[in-house]
Design a protein around this motif. Sequence first.
Motif, short mmCIF file in Angstrom:
data_model
loop_
_atom_site.label_atom_id
_atom_site.label_comp_id
_atom_site.label_asym_id
_atom_site.label_seq_id
_atom_site.Cartn_x
_atom_site.Cartn_y
_atom_site.Cartn_z
N LEU A 95 39.05 64.16 32.99
CA LEU A 95 38.10 63.09 32.70
C LEU A 95 38.53 61.77 33.35
N LEU A 96 39.80 61.64 33.68
CA LEU A 96 40.30 60.46 34.40
C LEU A 96 40.51 60.75 35.88
N THR A 97 41.10 61.90 36.19
CA THR A 97 41.45 62.17 37.59
C THR A 97 40.22 62.34 38.47
N PHE A 98 39.12 62.86 37.93
CA PHE A 98 37.94 63.06 38.77
C PHE A 98 37.38 61.73 39.27
N GLN A 99 37.67 60.65 38.53
CA GLN A 99 37.16 59.34 38.91
C GLN A 99 37.88 58.77 40.14
N LEU A 100 39.04 59.32 40.46
CA LEU A 100 39.83 58.83 41.58
C LEU A 100 39.67 59.69 42.83
N LEU A 101 38.87 60.74 42.74
CA LEU A 101 38.66 61.66 43.86
C LEU A 101 37.28 61.42 44.47
N HIS A 102 37.11 61.84 45.74
CA HIS A 102 35.82 61.67 46.40
C HIS A 102 35.52 62.87 47.28
N GLY A 103 34.21 63.07 47.51
CA GLY A 103 33.78 64.24 48.27
C GLY A 103 33.79 64.05 49.78
N GLY A 104 34.24 62.92 50.25
CA GLY A 104 34.28 62.66 51.68
C GLY A 104 34.42 61.17 51.93
N LEU A 105 34.60 60.81 53.20
CA LEU A 105 34.81 59.41 53.56
C LEU A 105 33.59 58.56 53.23
N LEU A 106 32.38 59.06 53.51
CA LEU A 106 31.18 58.30 53.22
C LEU A 106 31.03 58.06 51.72
N HIS A 107 31.34 59.08 50.93
CA HIS A 107 31.31 58.95 49.46
C HIS A 107 32.25 57.85 49.01
N LEU A 108 33.44 57.83 49.56
CA LEU A 108 34.43 56.81 49.21
C LEU A 108 33.95 55.42 49.61
N VAL A 109 33.44 55.28 50.83
CA VAL A 109 33.01 53.97 51.32
C VAL A 109 31.87 53.42 50.48
N MET A 110 30.89 54.26 50.15
CA MET A 110 29.74 53.80 49.35
C MET A 110 30.18 53.34 47.96
N ASN A 111 31.06 54.12 47.34
CA ASN A 111 31.52 53.75 46.00
C ASN A 111 32.36 52.48 46.03
N CYS A 112 33.24 52.38 47.01
CA CYS A 112 34.09 51.19 47.10
C CYS A 112 33.27 49.94 47.40
N TRP A 113 32.26 50.07 48.22
CA TRP A 113 31.42 48.92 48.53
C TRP A 113 30.68 48.45 47.28
N ALA A 114 30.14 49.40 46.50
CA ALA A 114 29.43 49.04 45.27
C ALA A 114 30.39 48.40 44.26
N LEU A 115 31.59 48.95 44.15
CA LEU A 115 32.56 48.38 43.23
C LEU A 115 32.94 46.97 43.64
N TYR A 116 33.12 46.75 44.93
CA TYR A 116 33.46 45.41 45.41
C TYR A 116 32.34 44.42 45.15
N MET A 117 31.10 44.84 45.37
CA MET A 117 29.96 43.95 45.23
C MET A 117 29.72 43.53 43.78
N PHE A 118 29.86 44.48 42.86
CA PHE A 118 29.53 44.20 41.45
C PHE A 118 30.76 43.96 40.58
N GLY A 119 31.87 44.55 40.94
CA GLY A 119 33.03 44.50 40.06
C GLY A 119 33.67 43.14 39.94
N ARG A 120 33.65 42.36 41.00
CA ARG A 120 34.35 41.08 40.98
C ARG A 120 33.80 40.13 39.92
N GLU A 121 32.48 39.96 39.90
CA GLU A 121 31.91 39.02 38.93
C GLU A 121 31.94 39.57 37.51
N VAL A 122 31.77 40.88 37.37
CA VAL A 122 31.86 41.47 36.03
C VAL A 122 33.28 41.32 35.49
N GLU A 123 34.27 41.51 36.35
CA GLU A 123 35.65 41.34 35.91
C GLU A 123 35.92 39.90 35.50
N TRP A 124 35.44 38.95 36.29
CA TRP A 124 35.66 37.55 35.95
C TRP A 124 34.97 37.20 34.64
#
Length: 227
Positions: free
Chosen positions: A64-93
């Motif tokens: 339930l934790l480890t699956f969140q750190l894995l990705h199905g490919g480079l595009l999958h990783l890039v899309m998720n990281c971009w979304a996290l960067y865009m929304f995560g910063r202000e939500v964290e602040w």
Amino acid sequence: MLENRDYMRERPESYSFRWSATVLLLIVNAIIFILQVGVLRPAFVDQYLALSLDGLRQGFVWQLLTFQLLHGGLLHLVMNCWALYMFGREVEWTLGTPRFLTLYFLSGVVGGLFQTFVALIWPNYFGSAVVGASAGILGVVAAFAILFPDRTLTLLIAFVIPVNMRAKYLLLFSLVLAALGIAFPKSLFGGNVAHAAHMGGILTGLAFIRLREESLGSSWRLFGSRR
């Protein structure tokens, strides 16, 4: 009072995204992906680290934790990281780092439980192992939409076509897409996407912010009325 809400405070000059948990999560995801594709055996990843109904039945609850750190490919990783960067910063602040991390990982865990529950009901459609940070990220997106519902976002469809959309409508679109993906898994809305995990992540983000707002003695509004 509005000024008592975290997201109405003026951002301090010392605040820096460089040392934020959001950026650290991006780094961790990138490192894990390198290990996943370059060091770990695919069979080991699928059996022990990716989330599956069979794995949970065998007691592999860490999935339930480890699956969140894995990705199905480079595009999958890039899309998720971009979304996290865009929304995560202000939500964290807005929430603070401890609550932000709680929101992120809790959304991922609940999303994973949603996915395995649906797999229990429809194993032929949802029985495959699941990887990706999407559930946790969509929990963050849901939180962002509640905190900043009228914020206009510029989204890139297929990384090419720009579309302007308010955050609250992005949340609504994400909910509808996840619901259609669950209801029609073999249609265009389905595909190789863990829609049940997405739905679980979104609902967790909504519940998390609602509980927080109620603890502050205030209400949150999305489409003009209290929800």
